[in-house]
Design a protein around this motif. Structure first.
Motif, PDB file in Angstrom:
ATOM      1  N   LYS A   1       0.841  -1.207   0.000  1.00 24.96           N
ATOM      2  CA  LYS A   1       0.000   0.000   0.000  1.00 24.96           C
ATOM      3  C   LYS A   1       0.875   1.255   0.000  1.00 24.96           C
ATOM      4  O   LYS A   1       0.570   2.226  -0.690  1.00 24.96           O
ATOM      5  N   GLU A   2       1.946   1.250   0.793  1.00 21.09           N
ATOM      6  CA  GLU A   2       2.864   2.395   0.809  1.00 21.09           C
ATOM      7  C   GLU A   2       3.522   2.585  -0.557  1.00 21.09           C
ATOM      8  O   GLU A   2       3.710   3.704  -1.011  1.00 21.09           O
ATOM      9  N   TYR A   3       3.861   1.491  -1.217  1.00 19.72           N
ATOM     10  CA  TYR A   3       4.529   1.560  -2.515  1.00 19.72           C
ATOM     11  C   TYR A   3       3.611   2.150  -3.583  1.00 19.72           C
ATOM     12  O   TYR A   3       4.058   2.851  -4.466  1.00 19.72           O
ATOM     13  N   GLU A   4       2.316   1.875  -3.500  1.00 14.16           N
ATOM     14  CA  GLU A   4       1.382   2.362  -4.513  1.00 14.16           C
ATOM     15  C   GLU A   4       1.340   3.877  -4.583  1.00 14.16           C
ATOM     16  O   GLU A   4       1.123   4.447  -5.646  1.00 14.16           O
ATOM     17  N   THR A   5       1.562   4.546  -3.466  1.00 16.70           N
ATOM     18  CA  THR A   5       1.529   6.008  -3.450  1.00 16.70           C
ATOM     19  C   THR A   5       2.931   6.618  -3.431  1.00 16.70           C
ATOM     20  O   THR A   5       3.066   7.828  -3.264  1.00 16.70           O
ATOM     21  N   SER A   6       3.937   5.800  -3.617  1.00 13.33           N
ATOM     22  CA  SER A   6       5.305   6.314  -3.555  1.00 13.33           C
ATOM     23  C   SER A   6       5.677   7.051  -4.844  1.00 13.33           C
ATOM     24  O   SER A   6       5.132   6.814  -5.924  1.00 13.33           O
ATOM     25  N   TYR A   7       6.590   7.964  -4.711  1.00 13.32           N
ATOM     26  CA  TYR A   7       7.088   8.747  -5.847  1.00 13.32           C
ATOM     27  C   TYR A   7       7.700   7.829  -6.901  1.00 13.32           C
ATOM     28  O   TYR A   7       7.500   8.017  -8.094  1.00 13.32           O
ATOM     29  N   LEU A   8       8.430   6.820  -6.455  1.00  3.88           N
ATOM     30  CA  LEU A   8       9.078   5.883  -7.370  1.00  3.88           C
ATOM     31  C   LEU A   8       8.049   5.136  -8.224  1.00  3.88           C
ATOM     32  O   LEU A   8       8.209   5.007  -9.443  1.00  3.88           O
ATOM     33  N   ASN A   9       6.976   4.681  -7.630  1.00 10.21           N
ATOM     34  CA  ASN A   9       5.943   3.955  -8.358  1.00 10.21           C
ATOM     35  C   ASN A   9       5.230   4.874  -9.353  1.00 10.21           C
ATOM     36  O   ASN A   9       4.971   4.483 -10.494  1.00 10.21           O
ATOM     37  N   ILE A  10       4.921   6.106  -8.923  1.00  6.33           N
ATOM     38  CA  ILE A  10       4.222   7.048  -9.815  1.00  6.33           C
ATOM     39  C   ILE A  10       5.091   7.368 -11.028  1.00  6.33           C
ATOM     40  O   ILE A  10       4.631   7.341 -12.166  1.00  6.33           O
ATOM     41  N   LYS A  11       6.386   7.664 -10.805  1.00  7.82           N
ATOM     42  CA  LYS A  11       7.288   7.963 -11.922  1.00  7.82           C
ATOM     43  C   LYS A  11       7.486   6.756 -12.822  1.00  7.82           C
ATOM     44  O   LYS A  11       7.598   6.878 -14.037  1.00  7.82           O
ATOM     45  N   SER A  12       7.505   5.572 -12.235  1.00 11.17           N
ATOM     46  CA  SER A  12       7.636   4.347 -13.025  1.00 11.17           C
ATOM     47  C   SER A  12       6.432   4.179 -13.948  1.00 11.17           C
ATOM     48  O   SER A  12       6.591   3.859 -15.134  1.00 11.17           O
ATOM     49  N   LYS A  13       5.242   4.415 -13.430  1.00 18.12           N
ATOM     50  CA  LYS A  13       4.034   4.301 -14.255  1.00 18.12           C
ATOM     51  C   LYS A  13       3.998   5.371 -15.334  1.00 18.12           C
ATOM     52  O   LYS A  13       3.550   5.120 -16.451  1.00 18.12           O
TER      53      LYS A  13
END
Length: 171
Positions: free
Chosen positions: A140-152
């Motif tokens: 859940k923390e990863y879904e809102t992380s900056y890294l995940n957003i930039k990856s998407k």
């Protein structure tokens, strides 16, 4: 770049015999030079000179005193620099041998704590569950992380978002 630097570079990145197989030795000293084992350990002379200067500098002496409680002996760096210069200029085999022995000793001292470490048990293979899914709260923390957003964004799954902190306004 000198021949010695090219040799060191090629041996470091392409393996021990890469440079020797590409060149032909001519002359008595060059034949001995090409047959010298562990020649790849000899660094460019400027490295030894820089290490000696750093060791004898005020900053280096302060660091030594802070870490070890006393200053260390810098003479080995000077001796290695002198041996390197004799090796590079005159192809002095004895100097090269002393330099290689010094590098072996330095390497042994650096790796001794690694080999004598008895705190950690060395593994033969990775753990069985090394690639299992992460726990739910971490996902859940990863879904809102900056890294995940930039990856998407980079994959094109979501449109790029404008971050107001990226803009600078001067008034």
């Amino acid at each position: 770049m000198t021949l010695l630097e090219v040799t060191w570079f090629c041996r470091f990145f392409y393996g021990a015999n890469f440079f020797l197989n590409m060149t032909e030795a001519s002359g008595k000293n060059e034949e001995k030079e090409s047959k010298m084992e562990d020649q790849w350990m000899i660094r460019p002379c400027r490295v030894y000179d820089n290490e000696y200067k750093e060791c004898t500098s005020i900053r280096g002496r302060f660091h030594q005193y802070f870490i070890f409680g006393k200053t260390v002996d810098c003479i080995p760096w000077k001796r290695d620099y002198d041996n390197c210069c004799r090796w590079q200029d005159n192809k002095d085999i004895k100097s090269a041998g002393e330099l290689i022995e010094s590098e072996k000793l330095r390497r042994k001292e650096r790796l001794t704590p690694h080999y004598t470490n008895d705190v950690w048990k060395r593994r033969k293979s990775p753990p069985d569950n090394w690639n299992c899914p992460l726990p739910e709260d971490i996902q859940k923390e990863y879904e809102t992380s900056y890294l995940n957003i930039k990856s998407k964004e980079m994959k094109g799954e979501i449109p790029p978002q404008m971050d107001p902190s990226e803009f600078c306004v001067l008034m």
